[in-house]
Scaffold this motif. Structure first.
Motif, mmCIF file in Angstrom:
data_model
loop_
_atom_site.group_PDB
_atom_site.id
_atom_site.type_symbol
_atom_site.label_atom_id
_atom_site.label_comp_id
_atom_site.label_asym_id
_atom_site.label_seq_id
_atom_site.Cartn_x
_atom_site.Cartn_y
_atom_site.Cartn_z
ATOM 1 N N SER A 277 -0.348 7.172 -7.712
ATOM 2 C CA SER A 277 0.602 7.813 -6.542
ATOM 3 C C SER A 277 1.070 6.372 -6.073
ATOM 4 C CB SER A 277 0.062 8.773 -5.511
ATOM 5 O OG SER A 277 -0.295 8.152 -4.484
ATOM 6 N N HIS A 278 0.734 5.785 -5.152
ATOM 7 C CA HIS A 278 1.220 4.339 -4.584
ATOM 8 C C HIS A 278 1.750 3.315 -5.987
ATOM 9 C CE1 HIS A 278 -1.969 5.754 -2.112
ATOM 10 N NE2 HIS A 278 -1.262 5.584 -0.793
ATOM 11 N N TYR B 152 5.242 4.729 -6.291
ATOM 12 C CA TYR B 152 5.710 4.344 -5.515
ATOM 13 C C TYR B 152 6.702 2.886 -5.366
ATOM 14 C CZ TYR B 152 7.013 3.438 -0.276
ATOM 15 O OH TYR B 152 7.126 3.114 0.215
ATOM 16 N N ARG C 251 10.332 2.096 -5.865
ATOM 17 C CA ARG C 251 10.898 1.353 -4.841
ATOM 18 C C ARG C 251 11.545 -0.333 -5.585
ATOM 19 N NH1 ARG C 251 13.431 3.835 -3.582
ATOM 20 N NH2 ARG C 251 14.589 2.714 -2.097
ATOM 21 N N ALA D 279 1.629 0.618 0.868
ATOM 22 C CA ALA D 279 2.699 1.572 0.580
ATOM 23 C C ALA D 279 1.443 2.934 1.061
ATOM 24 C CB ALA D 279 1.665 1.478 -1.112
ATOM 25 N N ILE E 202 4.332 6.263 2.378
ATOM 26 C CA ILE E 202 4.341 6.740 0.978
ATOM 27 C C ILE E 202 4.898 7.845 1.685
ATOM 28 C CG2 ILE E 202 1.772 7.523 0.228
ATOM 29 C CD1 ILE E 202 2.633 7.017 -2.796
ATOM 30 N N TYR F 265 8.050 8.861 3.250
ATOM 31 C CA TYR F 265 9.314 7.931 2.138
ATOM 32 C C TYR F 265 9.572 8.966 1.683
ATOM 33 C CZ TYR F 265 11.670 6.704 -1.691
ATOM 34 O OH TYR F 265 12.578 6.181 -2.509
ATOM 35 N N TYR F 266 8.756 9.857 0.986
ATOM 36 C CA TYR F 266 8.757 11.490 0.387
ATOM 37 C C TYR F 266 9.159 12.565 1.028
ATOM 38 C CZ TYR F 266 7.484 9.136 -4.045
ATOM 39 O OH TYR F 266 6.749 8.168 -4.924
#
Length: 188
Positions: free
Chosen positions: A92-93, A96, A100, A122, A126, A129-130
């Motif tokens: 997921s990182h 992300y 970006r 991250a 993260i 951000y989401y």
């Protein structure tokens, strides 16, 4: 003869050190392949396989670094702290960072440092951000439904302030406009 023996020992130690470093590299590679799932990321991001592999490669190389200090985001940080943060990275990182990177329009002079800084940050950014993205999308959806409904709002007064309440049948709660204003500005 004495100098030859020490030179031989040095070469012998270097050879073992080299084998240790290769073993360490392979261990980190296996670890991050399990955590970051590059095959999954390749399937989800066709055409970005090379970038994904570069990103994972930067993580592995940084974790294998023998430097006591690693520069991240313009600051010197202890290698153990950087390594610890990078060990938290998963697919997921990586997604992300990839997202970006695609959204960036800035001219990046040192892409490796830029990616390392994004990767280091991250795990700590993260979630925020989401969450911000979800809040933005929900607000945009509410505003879009409000303007699409074509309904005129009902004006309400609340102790010297006026505003508009928009009722939308798709929502459980009323949507309040943010354009509240004082009825008599300056009076008081």
């Amino acid at each position: 003869i004495k100098g030859e023996k020490s030179a031989f020992r040095k070469r012998e130690n270097d050879r073992w050190d080299g084998q240790d470093r290769i073993s360490e590299y392979l261990d980190f590679r296996a670890y991050f392949e399990d955590r970051c799932l590059p095959d999954y990321l390749h399937r989800e991001n066709p055409g970005d396989e090379e970038i994904i592999d570069e990103i994972i490669g930067i993580v592995i190389e940084t974790c294998c670094s023998r430097k006591p200090i690693i520069r991240v985001g313009g600051e010197d940080k202890p290698a153990e702290i950087v390594r610890s943060r990078l060990m938290k990275i998963d697919s997921s990182h990586i997604q992300y960072v990839l997202d970006r990177l695609k959204a960036t329009t800035t001219n990046i002079r040192n892409i490796r440092q830029y990616l390392l800084t994004m990767l280091y940050n991250a795990p700590g950014t993260i979630g925020s951000y989401y969450a911000a993205m979800a809040n933005h999308d929900m607000h945009a959806e509410a505003v879009g439904k409000e303007s699409m409904s074509g309904q005129r709002g009902n004006t309400v007064e609340d102790g010297g302030s006026r505003g508009t309440v928009y009722e939308d049948e798709d929502f459980d709660e009323d949507i309040y406009s943010y354009d509240l204003y004082e009825e008599n500005p300056g009076a008081g």
